[in-house]
Design a protein around this motif. Structure first.
Motif, short mmCIF file in Angstrom:
data_model
loop_
_atom_site.label_atom_id
_atom_site.label_comp_id
_atom_site.label_asym_id
_atom_site.label_seq_id
_atom_site.Cartn_x
_atom_site.Cartn_y
_atom_site.Cartn_z
N UNK B 40 46.15 27.55 43.75
CA UNK B 40 46.85 28.82 43.86
C UNK B 40 47.39 29.24 42.49
N UNK B 41 48.02 28.28 41.80
CA UNK B 41 48.67 28.61 40.55
C UNK B 41 47.66 29.06 39.49
N UNK B 44 46.84 32.54 40.35
CA UNK B 44 48.08 33.30 40.22
C UNK B 44 48.40 33.60 38.75
N UNK B 45 48.21 32.60 37.93
CA UNK B 45 48.51 32.79 36.51
C UNK B 45 47.58 33.83 35.90
N UNK B 47 46.17 36.26 37.48
CA UNK B 47 46.58 37.56 37.96
C UNK B 47 47.85 38.01 37.24
N UNK B 59 42.22 41.68 37.58
CA UNK B 59 43.46 41.70 38.34
C UNK B 59 43.18 41.86 39.82
N UNK B 63 43.74 38.98 42.49
CA UNK B 63 44.73 39.29 43.51
C UNK B 63 44.21 38.95 44.90
N UNK B 66 44.17 35.33 45.28
CA UNK B 66 45.52 34.80 45.40
C UNK B 66 46.03 34.92 46.83
N UNK B 73 47.77 27.76 51.05
CA UNK B 73 48.87 26.95 50.54
C UNK B 73 49.98 26.86 51.58
#
Lengths: 153, 758, 126
Positions: B40-41, B44-45, B47, B59, B63, B66, B73
């Motif tokens: 996830x991270x 996420x990072x 994005x 993006x 997204x 994510x 998660x």
């Protein structure tokens, strides 16, 4: 040859030549082509190497092949340690072993003549012409002709 | 490109690499919270940062990813095969965009709608109808087992394979087991990741420069140590310099080291995809990922290693049905293992597939005209296996789209050799194939033994050195045995071929030295021999300096170095020396089975013992090949060109006259010729005397003489076995196979007795 | 003025520190909450801490809680850095003791505005 071009540029000023001696002959190398002059460096023979290789010489952390001008001219080994000029070749630096390094002479293009036709073929391939000095001749050496990568062919 | 964008690209790529590793692990442990948080991270990072730079495609795509990952998660959704495949696809899409940005600073033209919809649909638990319907092979199991075995030690071979051997039924039960193992590895991996984050990136050219400077410093230190070792005032200072220099050198070398996991990490994904594509079941094991290697070397082995992995998946591991039929687990195992051994890192790619049949290799090599029939006949199985490294060789029956894209094993070997490494191959039909890359730890500094020959120093890399034998002048005279012009030494009862360094380097004739010598017992690429040298100096860690191309052509030196005393030394290349001296490949002791059977075969072999010349060493002929012992008049010998021939029962036999008996006028008018069978032809050998029949033992190849291919110990005497196949073939029509007027093996005892009692 | 940037993204650390040092702010950075706390213990206090929400080892929310339970850091302003997908967490962050929040992506103006809001930059400071 590229030398004639260089002559055109420096026609009036003259060319500075580092004079070196091998046997009885006086040679000249354009000082702009010399990276460094080493006084009597230690050489290390290389078994099975081509005969023109006078050994290996340590130069600034690198191990350079040293071309022996004596061997190229078929003169046999020098009894004493030789001086070495360092040049940039097509495959890294290389050295040229000579009997002694002399003073810097200024020569003029008007005194230049190409190799005489009577010179043997071996020397014709190595010498880049001659400058007539007042009292003697100075044989011009072009490091490009002495590059080990060229000699090996 | 500005610094921030570059930063963004590097960080995102690292994140995706991590995500890829985690995703393949997720297949094993779909509910692992930490893994999910990690994945996830990563997205996420991307994005989070992409907005700063205005990359809208990235993006949107990240997204969507994510959102799906968030649900995973938070446990609202459980990862299945389909979700993981989609996420891997997302990963590829993101990578492609990053690549495009790197290339021309634009996100490129691509339509991400389908992917975004797929990610949305999966969030709601909908099965996705994908146009190019990815076929789901449920049985594919990929386990990246991070074993933290100490590098350098050989692994105990007995890891219970009972679970695997139990067959496919055991697989579902076995699933939780791998889950338990890697858990221990996870925190460690994490720790590495965060350690990587706290690091500073340094330009590699700067690192190379540092390495060179440190090399210089090492040399200067060595010189200072030698110059000051008698000076009381300087001694403590130079000792301190010594210590600091060593530490600095180690630190700089460490900076350049990276764990092989950097390269290994891409294989779980690769193998997974290949297995799906090939409809095979492949279980990947990774071992020794923490083993470190110089960065430039790591970079250089990436492609060769990838090729080997592809090869194993494609050609090595069989289809599940074929495996089951052969009584194997339908899922093949591919093991990548890295470990350190001395100054080398070894990387093995081992599969338990069908192995390589040497007959197939031989036929292919002949078909492609890579080798002649004559040569092939002389090759051992091990040497035959080496043929796959010839340019233009490919064992693939058909060129598939997985491997065999024109990149052959020759390219693999060239690339590995370029960095001073070696490729070794072992294969057992039906059992599998192991390819081993032997990579030097670092290019720059190697431990070496300084040896001398004719008072010149040479550096002998310790990697190939097995032991040193010192011979006193007395022993030198008596213990070096000569087989014609091939020197040999009995090392624990086995004959070791010797190479005199001074002769190889043509350093001039041996002065009749009343000095001892040393034999450096070397094993280079499976070629075992003893290098005879005059003297030894202390071992040194030498800084390798490349030789100029004009000198590389000599072929026996791998570089030059400056020693502590300021002297220069050439670095010997043990493998090249072996090849130049025509040292053959020796059978390895590990191949116990082959060896045992070979020993059995040669145990009973009988030889006819002869003297090929007056007073020369005895030679042996395999009795099974001997047809007849003939006394002939010298006048019957004719010549074709320079080859002496004998007309015998209507055919011409080439005569092997190794000791020049034919030209020796002092010999009697009659002479002895042994007629032997060699393949489909017959050959004759002139001998001075026939001695006896004896049983040979421990046939070990050693000689380098033209005819003497083999040597045996017969009654404690070194005896050459005449290699009949090296007797030249006659030119013209006479060379053809002989119709066969010569009778088969005959009883030679009567003649032999008569001759032996001469 | 001194600032502590805590973010697991190197890119964001560089970006933030780049902006801040451009204004003469002395900047330290950490890649997760735990490291951030360590730096504070060694080199604190700072005038402001900019803390990312989602980080490994010790996340942003936990770090804020930890900071606010330690009286030494009472005077330090805390800015929570989040993304819009973490919208729901802003309330939690503020409840835990963050002074303000900063939504990614943000630009120079956005950062100035938030710093002004917590009273660290005056209009003319930039």
């Amino acid at each position: 040859m590229s030398l004639t071009l260089e002559h055109a540029h420096i026609a009036e000023a003259g060319i500075e030549m580092c004079s070196v001696r091998v046997g009885e002959t006086l040679f000249g190398v354009p000082i702009t082509k010399i990276l460094e002059i080493l006084g009597a460096p230690a050489t290390r023979p290389v078994p099975l190497a081509p005969s023109f290789v006078g050994g290996l010489v340590h130069y600034r952390g690198e191990v350079l092949p040293a071309v022996s001008l004596r061997s190229l001219l078929g003169l046999g080994d020098s009894p004493e340690r030789q001086d070495m000029l360092v040049f940039r070749g097509t495959d890294g630096y290389f050295g040229l072993l000579v009997d002694a390094v002399g003073e810097v002479l200024t020569v003029h293009p008007r005194d230049y003549e190409t190799n005489p036709s009577t010179l043997d073929d071996r020397r014709k391939a190595l010498f880049a012409g001659t400058y007539k000095l007042a009292d003697r001749l100075l044989v011009m050496l072009d490091p490009d002709l002495l590059d080990p990568m060229r000699l090996v062919r | 490109m500005d610094e921030l964008t570059r930063e963004f690209l590097i960080e995102s790529q690292e994140g995706l690499d991590r995500m890829e590793r985690c995703l393949t692990e997720l297949e094993e442990r779909p509910q692992d919270g930490e893994l999910l948080a990690d994945i996830f991270r990563s997205v996420h990072t991307i994005k989070g940062t992409t907005g700063f730079l205005g990359y809208s495609r990235l993006e949107k795509l990240s997204h969507a990813g994510e959102n799906l990952l968030g649900m995973l998660r938070d446990g609202k959704l459980v990862a299945n095969e389909e979700i993981i495949s989609t996420l891997l696809q997302l990963l590829d899409d993101l990578r492609a965009i990053l690549q495009s940005i790197e290339n021309d600073n634009s996100e490129g033209q691509g339509d991400d709608h389908a992917m975004i919809e797929r990610l949305h649909a999966l969030q709601h638990g909908e099965a996705v109808a994908v146009a190019e319907s990815v076929e789901l092979v449920e049985s594919v199991e990929i386990a990246a087992e991070t074993k933290t075995k100490k590098a350098g030690k050989r692994r105990a071979p007995a890891r219970s394979n009972s679970a695997e051997a139990a067959g496919s039924e055991a697989a579902p039960e076995a699933a939780p087991k791998p889950a338990a193992e890697p858990v221990a590895g996870v925190p460690q991996q994490r720790a590495q990741v965060s350690a990587a984050d706290s690091t500073l990136r340094v330009d590699i050219t700067l690192l190379n420069q540092m390495m060179n400077l440190v090399g210089e410093l090492v040399l200067t230190r060595n010189q200072i140590l030698q110059a000051t070792n008698t000076d009381v005032a300087f001694a403590p200072l130079s000792r301190r310099l010594d210590m600091v220099t060593s530490d600095l050198r180690e630190a700089v070398m460490k900076v350049r080291m990276q764990p092989v996991s950097h390269v290994f990490s891409k294989f779980p994904r690769l193998v997974r995809d290949l297995a799906q594509q090939l409809d095979k079941q492949i279980h990947l094991e990774l071992e020794g990922q923490e083993t470190e290697l110089d960065k430039s070397l790591l970079e250089a082995i990436k492609d060769p290693l990838t090729h080997l992995v592809r090869n194993s998946c494609d050609h090595g591991i069989e289809m599940p049905a074929a495996r089951e039929a052969a009584g194997k687990n339908p899922a093949g195992t591919l093991r990548l293992r890295a470990y350190q051994e001395g100054s080398h890192v070894l990387i093995e790619v081992a599969d338990d597939g069908g192995g390589i049949r040497v007959e197939k290799i031989r036929d292919k090599a002949l078909e492609r005209k890579l080798i002649t029939q004559e040569k092939v006949a002389q090759l051992s199985e091990r040497e035959l296996l080496q043929l796959i490294f010839l340019p233009g060789f490919s064992t693939a029956a058909a060129v598939t789209n997985v491997s065999g894209r024109g990149v052959g094993m020759d390219v693999v070997r060239n690339n590995v050799e370029k960095i001073g490494g070696k490729v070794e191959i072992e294969s057992r039909p039906g059992k599998g194939t192991t390819l081993r890359l032997r990579i030097p730890l670092t290019l720059a500094i190697v431990p070496a033994l300084i040896v001398s020959s004719r008072s010149q120093s040479f550096a002998l890399p310790q990697g190939a050195l097995f032991e040193l034998v010192h011979l006193t002048p007395e022993e030198r005279r008596t213990q070096i045995e000569w087989l014609e012009n091939a020197p040999l030494y009995r090392l624990r009862g086995k004959l070791l071929p010797l190479v005199y360094l001074s002769r190889m380097l043509e350093q001039g004739e041996d002065p009749e030295v009343e000095a001892g010598c040393y034999i450096a017992v070397l094993n280079a690429d499976g070629r075992r021999y003893g290098l005879v040298i005059d003297g030894l100096a202390d071992p040194e860690e030498i800084v390798v300096k490349p030789l100029s191309s004009a000198l590389k052509e000599i072929g026996l030196f791998s570089g030059a170095t400056l020693m502590g005393n300021g002297e220069m030394a050439l670095i010997l290349d043990p493998a090249a020396i072996a090849v130049r001296a025509e040292i053959g490949l020796s059978e390895e002791e590990e191949e116990e089975q082959d060896q045992a059977s070979a020993a059995l075969a040669s145990e009973g072999e009988e030889f006819l013992l002869v003297e090929t010349g007056e007073g020369t060493a005895q030679a042996a002929l395999p009795l099974s090949e001997v047809l007849r012992i003939e006394r002939i008049e010298r006048g019957r010998v004719e010549h074709i060109g320079r080859t002496p021939v004998l007309r015998f029962d209507g055919v011409l036999l080439p005569l092997e006259d190794s000791s020049g008996l034919l030209d020796d006028v002092s010999q009697a008018a009659e002479m002895t010729v042994i007629v032997c069978r060699e393949g489909t032809r017959h050959v004759g050998i002139t001998v001075a005397h026939v001695l006896d029949v004896a049983t040979g033992s421990a046939l070990s190849e050693a000689g380098t003489n033209a005819v003497a291919a083999g040597v045996t110990l017969l009654r404690e005497r070194v005896t050459e076995v005449v290699n009949l196949s090296r007797i030249p073939v006659l030119p013209g029509p006479a060379a053809g196979p002989i119709p066969g007027p010569i009778p088969g093996p005959i009883a030679i005892t009567a003649e032999l007795e008569a001759e032996a009692c001469r | 003025m001194r600032a502590l940037v805590v973010d697991d993204s190197r890119f964001l650390r560089d970006y933030l520190c780049g902006l801040l040092t451009g204004w003469g702010v002395v900047c330290s950075s950490a890649e997760n909450g735990e490291q951030g706390l360590r730096i504070l213990a060694d080199a604190g206090p700072f005038d402001v801490a900019l803390i990312d929400w989602n980080m490994p080892v010790l996340g942003g929310l936990e770090m804020v809680r930890s900071l606010r339970s330690d009286r030494r850091w009472n005077g330090m302003k805390i800015l929570m850095v989040t993304t819009e997908s973490e919208n729901g967490f802003i309330a939690a962050a503020l409840a835990a003791g963050a002074d303000e929040y900063l939504m990614k992506p943000f630009d120079e103006e956005g950062l100035v505005e938030k710093l002004q809001l917590v009273g660290l930059l005056t209009d003319g400071a930039k």
